[in-house]
Design an enzyme around this catalytic site. Structure first.
Site, PDB file in Angstrom:
ATOM      1  N   TYR A   1      37.650  39.173  45.058  1.00 45.19           N
ATOM      2  CA  TYR A   1      38.376  39.331  43.802  1.00 45.19           C
ATOM      3  C   TYR A   1      39.259  38.117  43.596  1.00 45.19           C
ATOM      4  O   TYR A   1      40.033  37.738  44.476  1.00 45.19           O
ATOM      5  CB  TYR A   1      39.221  40.604  43.807  1.00 45.19           C
ATOM      6  CG  TYR A   1      39.970  40.806  42.505  1.00 45.19           C
ATOM      7  CD1 TYR A   1      39.283  41.155  41.343  1.00 45.19           C
ATOM      8  CD2 TYR A   1      41.348  40.636  42.429  1.00 45.19           C
ATOM      9  CE1 TYR A   1      39.949  41.332  40.137  1.00 45.19           C
ATOM     10  CE2 TYR A   1      42.032  40.825  41.238  1.00 45.19           C
ATOM     11  CZ  TYR A   1      41.326  41.169  40.091  1.00 45.19           C
ATOM     12  OH  TYR A   1      41.996  41.339  38.904  1.00 45.19           O
TER      13      TYR A   1
ATOM     14  N   LYS B   1      51.707  36.331  44.585  1.00 44.80           N
ATOM     15  CA  LYS B   1      52.412  37.412  45.273  1.00 44.80           C
ATOM     16  C   LYS B   1      53.601  36.904  46.094  1.00 44.80           C
ATOM     17  O   LYS B   1      54.651  36.623  45.544  1.00 44.80           O
ATOM     18  CB  LYS B   1      51.429  38.231  46.101  1.00 44.80           C
ATOM     19  CG  LYS B   1      50.324  38.874  45.218  1.00 44.80           C
ATOM     20  CD  LYS B   1      49.475  39.856  45.957  1.00 44.80           C
ATOM     21  CE  LYS B   1      48.308  40.343  45.116  1.00 44.80           C
ATOM     22  NZ  LYS B   1      48.655  41.214  43.998  1.00 44.80           N
TER      23      LYS B   1
ATOM     24  N   ASP C   1      41.265  31.410  48.470  1.00 39.13           N
ATOM     25  CA  ASP C   1      42.120  32.244  47.632  1.00 39.13           C
ATOM     26  C   ASP C   1      43.051  33.028  48.557  1.00 39.13           C
ATOM     27  O   ASP C   1      42.674  34.049  49.133  1.00 39.13           O
ATOM     28  CB  ASP C   1      41.260  33.194  46.794  1.00 39.13           C
ATOM     29  CG  ASP C   1      42.093  34.051  45.850  1.00 39.13           C
ATOM     30  OD1 ASP C   1      43.322  34.112  46.015  1.00 39.13           O
ATOM     31  OD2 ASP C   1      41.500  34.665  44.941  1.00 39.13           O
TER      32      ASP C   1
END
Length: 596
Positions: A293, A414, A385
């Site tokens: 994702y 994040k 990622d």
């Protein structure tokens, strides 16, 4: 810790006790009492104190607590009298006085408190405050045969009904509505816990889906830095020193990063990284992992395999994904085949170091090194990622330092923002400086490098560097995963405990090994000598083939009823933070044991 009650206080004057929460700690003859106090200026403070339990004729009847010195509370609190009553159990809390030191003295009468413990409550009658009653005798949480206060969700239902009229699906991010029949609405966070709109309290392992290293209580230096930046003005449309300092900190700690461009989300970071990789190589194709994702972006929202992919969402033209190739994670042969067939056209391989949004799937030994070699041999870029793993797996060096890989580009999100909206793209200066204005690859954003976010992110990571934050998180995570492995081995041997450092998940896989000797104890590491190796999920498809309906319809709701908030589906990760405690781990393990 077992939940005792939540209640509300009636009060005659301005300062108030509101939504007081009482919990039991399974040690000694004491409990812990938590209360929110709101002062005359509306500033809320939360205090927790250990209180002595009160026994009469060997039977537990309540406790007495002294809550010390609440700053910001008006003088007239000295005249305050209030009660908290639990309508089910008849629990009464009386505020009896306020001392000269502004200590609130509370006397709590709990006539039915014995029924809150499982079975061995009779052990209390054998002695008294000095009788040496063990933690286990005092403290087993609720089981199916114990009386339990039913959680009320009326307020959440009301809010969701309103939300459905003004927001699609009643939420602003789809996963929040994965809970059936409707999500509970959170009113506040406190350390490793959240309290919902109806006053129900949960151990929180979702932690905002990843941005919170410290749970819901920022360390004082982080909070002060945020408040200072807010007081200086929200934003300026011009560079600030804090952006430079944050970029310097990241470049010092992450091996592959020399230069950084801050953006506003993980999605924006991966979009920009794909554009940069294509511009740098002069090629178009991006290789992604099935089940990986990388945000809500057109290049990576695909389904299918190899070069036979299609958009996974309406609204994405077929032509947008014709340059995307999807291969299974952990399949080195598939990656080699892709480069044999398309090597001259591949701009980048975009991969999570650990699949963290499709369960948690650890790479098999040597997988990332093989991807790195393939990219180097064919002139493509390896893009890690690390939106989820960054500054969590491997500490400040991120997952790339853990796996000994040197990616050409890294995307962040994040934790790099300390709980505020953020994203970033980092890598060698040669590549990253191709972004405008130093290069020709356009990238810009009004809120990029927002000073409040930069202050929160920098001070958060600085605090972690100076206070062994990751050591605490990793130790708790290891203890939690080890305990889950023991429970799974005994009660659900087909399930797989996954995760590392501050991440964990129980994957509802379907096949059990013949034996458990010498298995991975602290979470699946894809060790080929482990007896589970042929059974544990290795790709996103393996996770998706598990008992996802059982997780969604049975386990998640029952864990919620046990006071444990887990991620809303079988695929999202769960996170351990600096705010979590040994008690949180033990209570969560007991809940898993009861539910499984």
């Amino acid at each position: 810790m077992s939940r005792l009650l939540c209640g509300r206080v009636t009060r005659p004057r301005a300062p108030r006790l509101g939504q007081s929460a009482f919990v039991l700690v399974h040690r000694r003859l004491q409990c812990r009492f938590g209360v929110h106090v709101e002062g005359v200026r509306g500033r809320q403070q939360r205090k927790e104190r250990v209180a002595d339990l009160v026994l009469a004729d060997g039977q537990l009847v309540g406790f007495v607590a002294v809550l010390g010195g609440f700053r910001g509370v008006g003088r007239d609190l000295a005249d305050f009298r209030g009660q908290v009553e639990d309508p089910i159990r008849g629990v009464t809390v009386q505020v009896v006085c306020l001392t000269e030191a502004r200590d609130i003295v509370l006397c709590v009468h709990v006539p039915s408190i014995g029924r809150l413990w499982h079975n061995d409550c009779s052990a209390l009658s054998a002695g008294g405050p000095g009788s040496g009653v063990s933690e286990r005798a005092l403290g087993r949480p609720f089981c199916g045969g114990c009386e339990r206060a039913t959680m009320n969700h009326d307020r959440s239902r009301e809010l969701y009904d309103r939300a459905l009229s003004v927001m699609p699906g009643g939420v602003n991010s789809a996963v929040r509505a994965a809970i059936e029949p409707y999500p509970f609405f959170v009113e506040s966070g406190d350390g490793g816990h959240v309290v919902d709109a109806d006053g129900n309290r949960y151990i929180d392992w979702v932690m905002g889906l990843g941005p919170l290293l410290y749970g819901h209580d920022l360390p004082q230096p982080v909070e002060s830095a945020v408040q200072s930046r807010v007081s200086e003005g929200p934003m300026f449309g011009a560079p600030t020193e804090i952006e430079v300092e944050h970029a310097e900190f990241v470049a010092r700690h992450v091996p592959s990063v020399e230069m950084l461009r801050f953006v506003n989300s993980g999605t924006e970071a991966t979009v920009s990284a794909c554009r940069l990789a294509r511009a740098h190589t002069g090629r178009d194709k991006i290789v992604v992992m099935q089940g990986g994702y990388h945000g809500a972006q057109e290049t990576t929202l695909v389904e299918g395999e190899y070069d036979h992919v299609a958009p996974s969402s309406p609204g994405i033209p077929e032509s947008f994904v014709e340059h995307t190739i999807a291969v299974p994670f952990n399949d080195e042969e598939a990656a080699q085949r892709v480069f044999e067939d398309h090597g001259d056209d591949i701009a980048a391989v975009l991969v999570e170091p650990i699949l963290a949004n499709m369960g948690i799937v650890h790479p098999v030994d040597g997988y990332h090194a093989a991807l790195e070699d393939l990219c180097d041999d064919h002139g493509a870029l390896l893009v890690f990622d690390e939106v989820i793993t960054g500054f969590r797996v491997g500490g400040l060096g991120c997952a790339q330092s853990e796996f000994g890989v040197d990616p050409d580009l890294t995307t962040f999100g994040k934790l790099i923002g300390g709980g505020f909206p953020v994203g970033a793209i980092g890598g060698s200066a040669e590549i990253v400086e191709q972004f405008t204005p130093s290069g020709d690859v356009f990238q810009a954003g009004t809120f990029s490098g927002h000073p409040v976010t930069m202050a929160a992110g920098l001070e958060s990571l600085r605090y972690a560097a100076e206070n062994d934050v990751h050591e605490h998180i990793h130790d708790l995570g290891e203890r939690l995963r080890t305990g889950l492995t023991e429970i799974v081995e005994d009660q659900a041997p087909e399930y797989t405990v996954a995760g590392t450092d501050g991440m964990f998940k129980v994957l509802f896989s379907r096949d059990a090994p013949a034996a458990f000797d010498d298995h991975c104890e602290g979470g699946c590491r894809q060790r080929d000598s482990c007896p589970r190796f042929d059974h544990c999920p290795k790709t996103g498809a393996d996770v998706a083939a598990g008992e996802t309906d059982r997780w969604r319809r049975v386990v998640w709701p029952e864990m919620k009823d046990q006071g444990v908030f887990l991620s809303q589906n079988q695929f999202e990760s769960q996170f351990v933070t600096y705010a979590h405690t040994d008690d949180d781990v033990e209570e969560t393990l007991d809940a898993y044991k009861n539910v499984l």
